[in-house]
Design an enzyme around this catalytic site. Structure first.
Site, PDB file in Angstrom:
ATOM      1  N   HIS A 115     -21.802 -20.769 -21.063  1.00 17.22           N
ATOM      2  CA  HIS A 115     -22.264 -21.667 -22.136  1.00 17.22           C
ATOM      3  C   HIS A 115     -23.728 -21.425 -22.489  1.00 17.22           C
ATOM      4  O   HIS A 115     -24.413 -22.318 -22.992  1.00 17.22           O
ATOM      5  CB  HIS A 115     -22.146 -23.160 -21.739  1.00 17.22           C
ATOM      6  CG  HIS A 115     -20.757 -23.629 -21.450  1.00 17.22           C
ATOM      7  ND1 HIS A 115     -20.442 -24.365 -20.321  1.00 17.22           N
ATOM      8  CD2 HIS A 115     -19.616 -23.485 -22.145  1.00 17.22           C
ATOM      9  CE1 HIS A 115     -19.158 -24.650 -20.337  1.00 17.22           C
ATOM     10  NE2 HIS A 115     -18.633 -24.124 -21.427  1.00 17.22           N
ATOM     11  N   ASN A 142     -19.655 -37.372 -27.688  1.00 19.78           N
ATOM     12  CA  ASN A 142     -18.792 -38.457 -28.166  1.00 19.78           C
ATOM     13  C   ASN A 142     -18.489 -39.582 -27.187  1.00 19.78           C
ATOM     14  O   ASN A 142     -18.101 -40.662 -27.610  1.00 19.78           O
ATOM     15  CB  ASN A 142     -17.444 -37.881 -28.622  1.00 19.78           C
ATOM     16  CG  ASN A 142     -17.596 -36.970 -29.822  1.00 19.78           C
ATOM     17  OD1 ASN A 142     -17.982 -37.430 -30.891  1.00 19.78           O
ATOM     18  ND2 ASN A 142     -17.347 -35.687 -29.638  1.00 19.78           N
ATOM     19  N   LYS A 165     -11.255 -17.677 -33.440  1.00 23.53           N
ATOM     20  CA  LYS A 165     -12.000 -18.635 -34.271  1.00 23.53           C
ATOM     21  C   LYS A 165     -12.928 -17.838 -35.158  1.00 23.53           C
ATOM     22  O   LYS A 165     -13.581 -16.909 -34.669  1.00 23.53           O
ATOM     23  CB  LYS A 165     -12.844 -19.552 -33.396  1.00 23.53           C
ATOM     24  CG  LYS A 165     -12.060 -20.604 -32.679  1.00 23.53           C
ATOM     25  CD  LYS A 165     -13.015 -21.599 -32.024  1.00 23.53           C
ATOM     26  CE  LYS A 165     -12.261 -22.459 -31.049  1.00 23.53           C
ATOM     27  NZ  LYS A 165     -13.094 -23.112 -30.084  1.00 23.53           N
ATOM     28  N   ARG A 222     -18.751 -13.438 -30.186  1.00 25.21           N
ATOM     29  CA  ARG A 222     -19.040 -14.130 -28.926  1.00 25.21           C
ATOM     30  C   ARG A 222     -18.375 -13.354 -27.792  1.00 25.21           C
ATOM     31  O   ARG A 222     -17.174 -13.109 -27.816  1.00 25.21           O
ATOM     32  CB  ARG A 222     -18.477 -15.539 -28.964  1.00 25.21           C
ATOM     33  CG  ARG A 222     -18.657 -16.227 -27.630  1.00 25.21           C
ATOM     34  CD  ARG A 222     -17.986 -17.571 -27.625  1.00 25.21           C
ATOM     35  NE  ARG A 222     -18.212 -18.215 -26.358  1.00 25.21           N
ATOM     36  CZ  ARG A 222     -17.244 -18.789 -25.659  1.00 25.21           C
ATOM     37  NH1 ARG A 222     -16.012 -18.800 -26.088  1.00 25.21           N
ATOM     38  NH2 ARG A 222     -17.529 -19.359 -24.520  1.00 25.21           N
ATOM     39  N   GLU A 240     -22.776 -23.404 -31.361  1.00 26.98           N
ATOM     40  CA  GLU A 240     -22.812 -22.048 -30.805  1.00 26.98           C
ATOM     41  C   GLU A 240     -22.675 -20.998 -31.899  1.00 26.98           C
ATOM     42  O   GLU A 240     -23.291 -19.941 -31.839  1.00 26.98           O
ATOM     43  CB  GLU A 240     -21.699 -21.899 -29.754  1.00 26.98           C
ATOM     44  CG  GLU A 240     -22.005 -22.701 -28.505  1.00 26.98           C
ATOM     45  CD  GLU A 240     -20.807 -22.903 -27.602  1.00 26.98           C
ATOM     46  OE1 GLU A 240     -19.945 -23.729 -27.957  1.00 26.98           O
ATOM     47  OE2 GLU A 240     -20.723 -22.253 -26.548  1.00 26.98           O
ATOM     48  N   GLY A 295     -20.078 -34.918 -24.104  1.00 23.85           N
ATOM     49  CA  GLY A 295     -21.500 -35.271 -24.185  1.00 23.85           C
ATOM     50  C   GLY A 295     -21.886 -35.870 -25.530  1.00 23.85           C
ATOM     51  O   GLY A 295     -22.756 -36.744 -25.613  1.00 23.85           O
ATOM     52  N   HIS A 329     -23.825 -29.600 -20.965  1.00 19.65           N
ATOM     53  CA  HIS A 329     -22.767 -29.213 -21.911  1.00 19.65           C
ATOM     54  C   HIS A 329     -21.461 -29.737 -21.316  1.00 19.65           C
ATOM     55  O   HIS A 329     -20.888 -29.134 -20.400  1.00 19.65           O
ATOM     56  CB  HIS A 329     -22.736 -27.685 -22.072  1.00 19.65           C
ATOM     57  CG  HIS A 329     -21.649 -27.200 -22.975  1.00 19.65           C
ATOM     58  ND1 HIS A 329     -21.877 -26.699 -24.236  1.00 19.65           N
ATOM     59  CD2 HIS A 329     -20.302 -27.151 -22.801  1.00 19.65           C
ATOM     60  CE1 HIS A 329     -20.727 -26.374 -24.797  1.00 19.65           C
ATOM     61  NE2 HIS A 329     -19.754 -26.628 -23.937  1.00 19.65           N
ATOM     62  N   LEU A 330     -21.004 -30.886 -21.811  1.00 19.63           N
ATOM     63  CA  LEU A 330     -19.823 -31.527 -21.237  1.00 19.63           C
ATOM     64  C   LEU A 330     -18.666 -31.449 -22.229  1.00 19.63           C
ATOM     65  O   LEU A 330     -18.537 -32.288 -23.123  1.00 19.63           O
ATOM     66  CB  LEU A 330     -20.132 -32.991 -20.878  1.00 19.63           C
ATOM     67  CG  LEU A 330     -21.391 -33.238 -20.030  1.00 19.63           C
ATOM     68  CD1 LEU A 330     -21.577 -34.718 -19.759  1.00 19.63           C
ATOM     69  CD2 LEU A 330     -21.330 -32.465 -18.710  1.00 19.63           C
ATOM     70  N   ASN A 386     -14.928 -15.540 -32.513  1.00 23.39           N
ATOM     71  CA  ASN A 386     -14.824 -15.964 -31.126  1.00 23.39           C
ATOM     72  C   ASN A 386     -13.354 -15.818 -30.725  1.00 23.39           C
ATOM     73  O   ASN A 386     -12.518 -16.630 -31.116  1.00 23.39           O
ATOM     74  CB  ASN A 386     -15.294 -17.425 -31.044  1.00 23.39           C
ATOM     75  CG  ASN A 386     -15.214 -17.978 -29.643  1.00 23.39           C
ATOM     76  OD1 ASN A 386     -14.721 -17.326 -28.728  1.00 23.39           O
ATOM     77  ND2 ASN A 386     -15.700 -19.193 -29.479  1.00 23.39           N
ATOM     78  N   ARG A 420     -10.412 -28.515 -14.584  1.00 19.69           N
ATOM     79  CA  ARG A 420     -10.877 -27.555 -13.570  1.00 19.69           C
ATOM     80  C   ARG A 420     -11.551 -28.310 -12.425  1.00 19.69           C
ATOM     81  O   ARG A 420     -12.222 -29.319 -12.670  1.00 19.69           O
ATOM     82  CB  ARG A 420     -11.894 -26.574 -14.165  1.00 19.69           C
ATOM     83  CG  ARG A 420     -11.295 -25.632 -15.176  1.00 19.69           C
ATOM     84  CD  ARG A 420     -12.338 -24.683 -15.720  1.00 19.69           C
ATOM     85  NE  ARG A 420     -12.179 -24.532 -17.150  1.00 19.69           N
ATOM     86  CZ  ARG A 420     -13.084 -24.002 -17.959  1.00 19.69           C
ATOM     87  NH1 ARG A 420     -14.224 -23.532 -17.478  1.00 19.69           N
ATOM     88  NH2 ARG A 420     -12.867 -23.913 -19.253  1.00 19.69           N
TER      89      ARG A 420
HETATM   90  P1  AMP Z   1     -14.879 -29.567 -26.182  1.00 18.83           P
HETATM   91  O1  AMP Z   1     -14.342 -28.595 -25.176  1.00 18.83           O
HETATM   92  O2  AMP Z   1     -16.378 -29.485 -26.329  1.00 18.83           O
HETATM   93  O3  AMP Z   1     -14.157 -29.519 -27.492  1.00 18.83           O
HETATM   94  O4  AMP Z   1     -14.596 -31.053 -25.576  1.00 18.83           O
HETATM   95  C1  AMP Z   1     -13.293 -31.566 -25.420  1.00 18.83           C
HETATM   96  C2  AMP Z   1     -13.345 -32.984 -24.815  1.00 18.83           C
HETATM   97  O5  AMP Z   1     -14.282 -33.780 -25.536  1.00 18.83           O
HETATM   98  C3  AMP Z   1     -12.021 -33.740 -24.908  1.00 18.83           C
HETATM   99  O6  AMP Z   1     -11.341 -33.649 -23.680  1.00 18.83           O
HETATM  100  C4  AMP Z   1     -12.404 -35.178 -25.183  1.00 18.83           C
HETATM  101  O7  AMP Z   1     -12.420 -35.876 -23.959  1.00 18.83           O
HETATM  102  C5  AMP Z   1     -13.813 -35.128 -25.703  1.00 18.83           C
HETATM  103  N1  AMP Z   1     -13.872 -35.433 -27.146  1.00 18.83           N
HETATM  104  C6  AMP Z   1     -13.794 -34.566 -28.151  1.00 18.83           C
HETATM  105  N2  AMP Z   1     -13.907 -35.208 -29.352  1.00 18.83           N
HETATM  106  C7  AMP Z   1     -14.061 -36.504 -29.084  1.00 18.83           C
HETATM  107  C8  AMP Z   1     -14.213 -37.689 -29.890  1.00 18.83           C
HETATM  108  N3  AMP Z   1     -14.254 -37.636 -31.216  1.00 18.83           N
HETATM  109  N4  AMP Z   1     -14.349 -38.873 -29.252  1.00 18.83           N
HETATM  110  C9  AMP Z   1     -14.330 -38.914 -27.910  1.00 18.83           C
HETATM  111  N5  AMP Z   1     -14.175 -37.850 -27.113  1.00 18.83           N
HETATM  112  C10 AMP Z   1     -14.039 -36.648 -27.667  1.00 18.83           C
END
Ligand code: AMP
Length: 399
Positions: free
Chosen positions: A180, A335, A14, A91, A384, A333, A208-209, A7, A241
């Protein structure tokens, strides 16, 4: 079968080596700051995270280091020879309208991918650098391109067309594409398995957050609507964004504040969203901590975010004519317990009810709705890379 998943971003790479006999990760890592003096790679092996400083000029040099030192090298190697890798899955961010599924890469496919570059000028060339580097380093290895946009190619025209003069779609393919896709596909398939249902019997909204964030309405296992657009800037507000805004706003910023195109691009992509409203951070953990201390703008940013995600879910109840299950995935989403709770509280009127004990989880596959909830709600961690490896295996096995 061993599949290497790659990726590539503009300055990152990655990689993940998967053993497809058991779908387990053999090793994985991320090269960052490629092209700068301080590039480094972080690898995860046997539960340990190791950081190795190794400046590289370009993606080819980064991949060479990965292959020679991190996959086959004496100290970190996990295989004795690169020939043990059976295929590479790449990817690709944008497949335009040309790709509605993953494909085996050949010269013709590379040309077609190049034609989609105007739709993803930053992302697709970086992905192609990975393809080219691989071709040079492992001769004749089968490679598969898996597109972020492909899953959404099933959207009906009324859900992807923009209300612009029609010729912009016909001549220039300006339309909603969505992103996504690999993640939306993975978690929707997984939730059906976990619920022990045929995906064709489920109306699913996947959320997908992550740093980038999008929602998808899924019927019969197919995407019928999604929140991102021609680019990944559209839809819900994200960490930094802006998401959906008045389309005249950029002109207003130009005319009244004298902002340049580049400045506006940076404002909308890097200084907006939850970071913009809160003024604190693009990371939800920081913004939640500030909210807990009573910070008003942090509270406003989170309330805005939760409300917008809920609005999109309700919108997709129209697209799907009902919802059976909502899925939360990706960094936030998976965490952020309070964000899931906040979003679902906005959907109480639709009969969504959360079980607070069940929702008290991170990064696990859990049903978080209560027994009385009219719509099921699940947390499903996304994968993914596994999805890319599965597509790669399937295509290569048919060769
Ligand atoms: P991603 O782009 O899917 O890696 O998501 C990044 C976002 O997820 C970060 O800005 C955090 O707000 C949230 N996040 C990631 N890991 C954690 C965690 N272990 N606990 C709480 N929030 C998290």
């Amino acid at each position: 079968m061993k599949v290497l998943v790659l990726n590539c971003g503009s300055s990152s790479l990655k990689y993940q080596l998967m053993d497809m006999e058991n779908e387990k990760v053999v090793t994985k890592g991320t090269y960052e700051r490629i092209g700068q003096d301080n590039s480094f790679v972080t690898i995860k092996q046997k539960g340990d995270k190791i950081r190795i400083e190794n400046p590289v000029k370009n993606h080819e040099a980064a991949l060479k280091f990965v292959m020679e030192e991190l996959l086959t090298g004496e100290k970190y190697g996990v295989i004795s020879d690169l020939n043990e890798i059976d295929a590479v899955g790449h990817r690709l961010v944008h497949g335009g309208e040309k790709f509605d599924h993953s494909v085996l890469i050949d010269d013709e496919i590379i040309e077609l991918i190049k034609e989609t570059t105007p739709l993803a000028p930053l992302h697709n060339p970086a992905c192609l650098l990975g393809v080219e580097a691989c071709q040079k380093l492992i001769k004749d290895i089968p490679m598969v391109a898996v597109f972020d946009t492909a899953f959404h190619q099933t959207m009906p025209k009324e859900n992807f067309i923009y209300p612009l003069p029609y010729e912009y779609y016909e001549k220039y393919k300006i339309r909603k594409y969505g992103f996504h896709g690999t993640s939306h596909k993975f978690v929707s398939q997984r939730v059906a398995e976990v619920m022990n249902k045929d995906i064709k019997d489920l109306k699913i909204v996947t959320c997908h957050l992550g740093q980038g964030a999008s929602l998808c309405a899924i019927q019969d296992g197919k995407s019928i609507n999604t929140s991102m657009g021609l680019t990944p800037l559209a839809g819900i507000a994200m960490c930094a964004r802006c998401g959906d805004i008045d389309p005249s706003l950029p002109f207003y910023l130009m005319d009244t504040l004298g902002k340049t195109k580049e400045e506006i691009n940076s404002i909308l992509n890097k200084e907006s969203g939850v970071l913009g409203i809160s003024g604190i951070s693009p990371d939800f953990r920081d913004v939640e901590a500030a909210k807990a201390e009573g910070n008003e703008r942090a509270t406003l940013a989170i309330d805005f975010y939760n409300h917008t995600v809920a609005e999109y879910i309700a919108r997709y109840a129209v697209s799907l004519q009902g919802i059976d299950v909502i899925v939360f995935t990706a960094g936030i989403g998976e965490n952020q317990i309070n964000i899931r709770k906040g979003i679902c509280e906005n959907l109480k009127f639709m009969g969504v009810e959360i079980d607070e004990n069940a929702n008290n989880c991170r990064g696990e596959e859990v049903e978080i709705s209560s027994a009385n909830s009219k719509i099921k709600v699940y947390v499903i961690p996304t994968d993914e890379e596994l999805m890319i490896a599965r597509d790669t295996k399937e295509i290569v096995e048919k060769m």
